[in-house]
Every structure is written in C-alpha cells, then in structure tokens.
Design an enzyme around this catalytic site. Sequence first.
Site, PDB file in Angstrom:
ATOM      1  N   GLY A  85       0.592   1.736  -2.929  1.00  0.00           N
ATOM      2  CA  GLY A  85       1.534   0.673  -3.246  1.00  0.00           C
ATOM      3  C   GLY A  85       2.921   1.223  -3.483  1.00  0.00           C
TER       4      GLY A  85
ATOM      5  N   TYR B 142      -0.478   7.996   4.410  1.00  0.00           N
ATOM      6  CA  TYR B 142      -0.710   6.987   3.377  1.00  0.00           C
ATOM      7  C   TYR B 142      -2.204   6.747   3.176  1.00  0.00           C
ATOM      8  CZ  TYR B 142      -0.938   2.623   0.832  1.00  0.00           C
ATOM      9  OH  TYR B 142      -1.236   1.668  -0.112  1.00  0.00           O
TER      10      TYR B 142
END
Length: 518
Positions: A61, A54
Amino acid sequence: MQTVVVGTSGTTAEDVIAVARGNARIELSDDALSALAAARAIVDALAAKPEPVYGVSTGFGALATRHIGHDLRTQLQRNIVRSHAAGMGPRVEREVVRALMFLRLKTVASGHTGVRPEVAQTMADVLNAGITPVVHEYGSLGCSGDLAPLSHCALTLMGEGDAEGPDGTVRPAGELLAAHGIKPVELHEKEGLALLNGTDGMLGMLIMALADLRRLYTSADITAALTLEGLLGTDKVLAPELHAIRPHPGQAASAANMSAVLKGSELTGHFQEEEAPRVQDAYSVRCAPQVAGAGRDTIAHAALVADRELAAAVDNPVVLPGDGSEGGRVESNGNFHGAPVAYVLDFLAIAVADLGSIAERRTDRLLDKNRSHGLPPFLADDAGVDSGLMIAQYTQAALVSEMKRLAVPASADSIPSSAMQEDHVSMGWSAARKLRTAVDNLARIIAVELYAATRAIELRRGLTPAPASRAAIAALRAAGVDGPGPDRFLAPELAAAEAFVRDGRLIEAVEPVTGPLA
C-alpha cells in the site's frame, strides 16, 4: 459426499454452493498443482534479484516504497496477515466464510498468485476439516479485496487467531489445526499478500444470494397468482401475446408461471360480475409479471457478472508466465477493485425491495374490506372480536420499510484509505451484507402474502381454486400453518410459512401440477 475439483480455469456457482452450504470435499487438480509450482518458480527467481518487486520484496500500500531485505521477508508476510486481521463486530456466517476461502483458493490455484502448492493444499485441508475462521462483519472496503475478512482466514492457516471447529465450538486455530493433523504454514515472499487481495467475500455472497433469489422469485410468482385468485381478479392479463409485444424475458417467465398456477381456477374472471364491475385489476396485481420480471432480468445480469468473476484470477500483483523467450513477470494491477460486483449487489437490493413492496401492497388489498371484493376485514373470523391478519401486515410493512433503506446503494460511497494510496473503494462487502438482510426479509414478506392469500382463497366458499392452488394450500396446512378461524398466536405459523417459502417447499408443492416453473 460431493467432491469439488479445483483447477486453473476458475469454478462454477454450483461448486461454490456445494462447498459453502453442502460441505463438499475439495481436491486440487494436477494442472493446478503444476501451475502453482510454475508461478512459484517465477516469484522465487524475482525474489533473488536485487531489484524491488511489489509484494515480493517491498512493503504494501502506502508503504510500498521500502525495499525489504531477504532476512525480513518471512516476517513481512506474517506481519501483513496479523496487522490486516483487524475486523470488528459480529461474526460472519459460516457459509460466507467457507465461500470466501474456497473462492480465494480458486484464484490461488489459477497459477497467477505465486503461492506454493503446499499453501494451497493447506487451504483445502482446512475447509475439508470443517474448520471455519472467525471473521467479523466490519473490515472490508471492497477494494484491495476483502482485506480484513481474508486476513482472518489467512491467520487460521498460520495457526493463529480463533476458528470454529466442525462441532461448532470456537477454539484457538492452532489447537484445531493440530487436532486435524494440519501443519500451520510459514508464508514466503508474496504469499501473505496473495491470500488477502481478492473480491472473494462479496462474490461468495452474491452467488448465494442469486441461488436464493431464483427460488424466491418463483415463489413470489406463485403467491401473486394466489392473491389474484383471492381477489377474484382476471388472468387475461397473463396472456403470452401481451407479453410478447414487450419482449423482456423475465416478464414473460413470471407471467407464464402465474398462468400455470391459475390454470383451471373457478375464482378468476369474476371481476365484471360485481355490483360495481371492475374494468381492470389494481397495479399490484395486474403488473405483477412486469415487476417480478424486471427483477428476474436483474438476476440474469448479476449472474453474468458473477460468472465472469468466477473465471477470474483476482490478485495484486499477479504472476504472468513468460512466452518462452523470457521468464515470467510480476505486475501490479487494479483487478482487485470490487466495482463490478458491488454494482450488481446494489442493483439486486433495489429489485428485491421493489418485489417486497408490491407483495405487501397485494397483501394489504386482501385485508381491506373496501378493496378485497367481498372478503371480511383483515380476513378475520369475527371482525371486531377478531383482528385477523391486521398485525401480520404491520410486520410485513416494517420489513418493506427496512428493505427500502437497504436499497440505498453502498457502491455510491467511497472512503479513501491507506494514506490516500487507496483513494477510491467499492464498498462491495457492505453491499453484499445488506443484500443478505434484504433476501432474508423478502422470504418473510412472501410468506405473509402466502399466509393471507391462502386464507382468502379458503374464504371464497362455493368456488373451486386452481389445482395448483389447492396443492399449495394443502402442503402449507400440512406444514403447520392453519387456515381461517378465530384469532390465535400467529408468530409460530408465520415462521412456519417463512420456512415453507425459504426452503422451496412452496415450489415443490405446485410443480407436480404445473410442471417445472421458471
């Protein structure tokens, strides 16, 4: 010019103030540069692997499920900055933007963000050049950090958007960087996200509010003491043994301040010499140390939270070093949530509103002939022909009314965002913005009380005020605030009184007499 050195272990409130308000020069320490390089090596190693990480090789998001290939990662980091620089409304003050950028640099330098040393150096160079990105009032929900405000700052590092130069002129950021020999950065994996994901704006505003409030609370103790004198009240309620049996430290400090200001006064202690002797003073006078002291203790709690945040590295994801047997890793977390800061920002707004309220009640008592114990109505020279300070108190009351509205907590609200991925937010930026207004209003409210109390004391002819009171009155008069007399244009004198309070000259006037006040 002062120099602030940014290392890996956080920073201090004093350094934030020095950079935000004093234009201190910033340098990165050798250990910060080493930590930046080490964390970057971890990110580069993970970026080379096929597994998605990530913020390194994914979207953000609600779009974090998409794996991003090597050929699109620079574009990904550039795009997140551009798309998130979506603020609207009036410009945020220069000192707030400088605090915001400096605190982001503090976290970047911790070695937990994965940002390259050259990006961190560019952040320092922009601050040192006096370049201030244009940041707008609205765009932060106080979770995932102050996203839009930080994005506008990151946009400047890329040479895009608008910024204010050291001469105060707003120009395209690219032109300003070129004029100061600063090369725009091209963001690599994770760097765009790392520049956006922090509570730096709300923390910067908290730190500056704390600095201002410490000065204003001491000023409020002085004006409360002056009002007590003007009302011929008793200073017996300030005895330290009374405050020792309710051992709140802020209360004791405020009582000690008031007692020091009143030492040697001939105006105190006359409350039983009147036709209708007073048994005790009204709450707004008698309970001044309790109310101001509770605010002082709130400031102390907020400062504890601020100090913890100053020692923190707030980012998502964060880079964690290995233990020697294995390499480091990048982990998602929730440390960007602004709740700890938002709560104390709101708590301070409540305390500030209450201090403003009690100061206004004391002022009103000075102006009311039925409660002022012998003073003329509205402290007017020729009541009826002159209105005196009647409308000055209206202004003060209007400020207090707004303070009460500003005391409604922002942090009790939450609006889900990012397709319900970010489904609970702190609203800490909003809490900070309204606290800034409340602090400004408090300075004005104290100034009106100062104006009224000094006039009241001068109208008590035949009795000598305390030496500290005389020093305060003399300094205020020298600052362009005249004493009793016929009606005149009040706004300029109220503005002068506000400046006198806001910049600490009231405290400076009395401390040579009282010694240092808390």
